[in-house]
Write an enzyme that holds these catalytic residues in place. Structure first.
Site, short mmCIF file in Angstrom:
data_model
loop_
_atom_site.label_atom_id
_atom_site.label_comp_id
_atom_site.label_asym_id
_atom_site.label_seq_id
_atom_site.Cartn_x
_atom_site.Cartn_y
_atom_site.Cartn_z
N HIS A 1 44.62 18.12 54.70
CA HIS A 1 43.73 19.10 54.06
C HIS A 1 42.55 19.56 54.92
O HIS A 1 42.38 20.73 55.23
CB HIS A 1 43.13 18.49 52.79
CG HIS A 1 44.10 17.88 51.85
ND1 HIS A 1 44.87 18.63 50.99
CD2 HIS A 1 44.44 16.59 51.60
CE1 HIS A 1 45.63 17.84 50.26
NE2 HIS A 1 45.39 16.59 50.60
C1 BDR Z 1 40.71 16.45 49.32
O1 BDR Z 1 40.45 15.22 48.65
C2 BDR Z 1 40.37 14.16 49.57
O2 BDR Z 1 41.19 13.13 49.15
C3 BDR Z 1 40.75 14.71 50.91
O3 BDR Z 1 39.96 14.11 51.93
C4 BDR Z 1 40.50 16.18 50.79
O4 BDR Z 1 39.19 16.52 51.14
C5 BDR Z 1 42.10 16.92 48.96
O5 BDR Z 1 42.20 17.14 47.58
#
Ligand code: BDR
Ligand code: CA
Length: 313
Positions: A243
């Protein structure tokens, strides 16, 4: 001249990838500071993890600050089920950080920096719940108009949610802070799950990082070995969505991404859909667009960029 950024983060293996990408790109990005927030794991771990990542990157002079340890109005929700107990599970043992933590609170750093730098020259890159930014904007509204741009990982439209059926984790954890940011009327670029679920850590991509043989490349591959197992099981996909580095990749190579400038509002009331990013993707209202909401990514070029930059560290 490199663009000045503050990275607001809750590391997190994918946050680590984003930090590596930024620190490896000094000709384009000047990292004024890394501000940490409670999110994937509690604050004492996220501030520690940010420093471990800077150590791996060989950038111990980076300024790391600890910020808010709980959302603005709600109890903290964490994601150890995704990131492991430490938040950076994978490398075993996880080293202790060597570089220091700054004394100043992250929110004060954000406020002071935005006041000190020329207006319109500092970009906020948010990789976690928006508590530090929401708190800074509430406490010092004069800084809002001084922000150049906010580039955020958060939300979803087509993919809807990952922490609840309706909400993405970063927005869900602190919807009140997210609401402040989406109402801020500053240029806002969003990397939602719709983009990040197309940036998958396939085996060849992870092996390319491992084969660099550098501390950052090895640590990244070991973190992804752990990180993958959750999403592979959940989605049956070839790897995990990476992400957060989408935020930094956008600043380095915006043409990797396509999306729409639309109106996005945050659900802060409903128990069922708390933290939902209600995006008017099809323009069915006359609400003013407030966010560039991305939908697609050139994933091969993104992973090439990430691996090429990791090789520099
Ligand atoms: C987001 O949530 C976290 O678990 C990850 O680091 C990312 O920023 C994804 O939904
Ligand atoms: Ca994150």
């Amino acid at each position: 001249m490199p663009r000045k950024i503050i990275i607001d983060t809750d590391p997190g293996q994918d946050d680590a990838a984003a930090i590596f990408l930024a620190l490896a790109s000094p000709e384009t990005l000047e990292v004024l500071g890394i501000t940490t927030v409670a999110g994937n794991v509690p604050l004492p771990l996220t501030q520690k993890n940010a420093r471990i990542v800077c150590d791996w990157a060989g950038k111990p002079d980076t300024k790391v600050f600890a910020g808010c340890d709980a959302p603005m109005k709600r109890p903290l929700v964490t994601a150890e089920h995704v990131h492991g107990k430490t938040g950076l599970d994978g490398p075993d043992p996880l080293p202790a950080p060597v570089m220091p933590l700054q004394d100043q609170h992250a929110v004060d750093f954000i406020i002071d920096t935005l006041r000190a730098e020329p207006a319109g020259t500092v970009t906020l890159c948010t990789l976690g719940p928006l508590t530090n930014i929401g708190t800074a904007f509430s406490r010092a509204p004069d800084i809002i108009e001084r922000v150049q741009e906010i580039v955020m990982m958060g939300g979803a439209y087509f993919e809807v949610g990952n922490i609840t059926p309706a909400a993405e984790f970063n927005i869900y954890v602190d919807p009140d802070a997210a609401d402040i940011v989406f109402r801020s009327e500053r240029p806002l670029t969003v990397m939602p799950l719709d983009v990040t679920h197309k940036a998958l850590t396939t085996k060849p991509r992870v092996e390319a990082m491992r084969s660099l043989g550098t501390p950052a490349g090895t640590a990244m591959a070991e973190m992804l070995d752990f990180f993958e197992r959750f999403d592979v099981e959940k989605y049956g996909s070839e790897g995990a969505p990476l992400h957060d580095p989408c935020v930094i990749a956008y600043l380095l190579q915006p043409d990797l991404f396509t999306g729409r400038h639309v109106n996005v509002q945050i659900e802060t009331q409903s128990e069922l859909t708390l933290g939902m990013t209600v995006a008017d993707y099809w323009g069915v209202t006359d609400h003013k667009p407030n966010a560039m909401f991305m939908q697609d990514i050139n994933a091969d070029a993104f992973f090439n960029l990430l691996t090429e930059r990791l090789a520099r560290l």
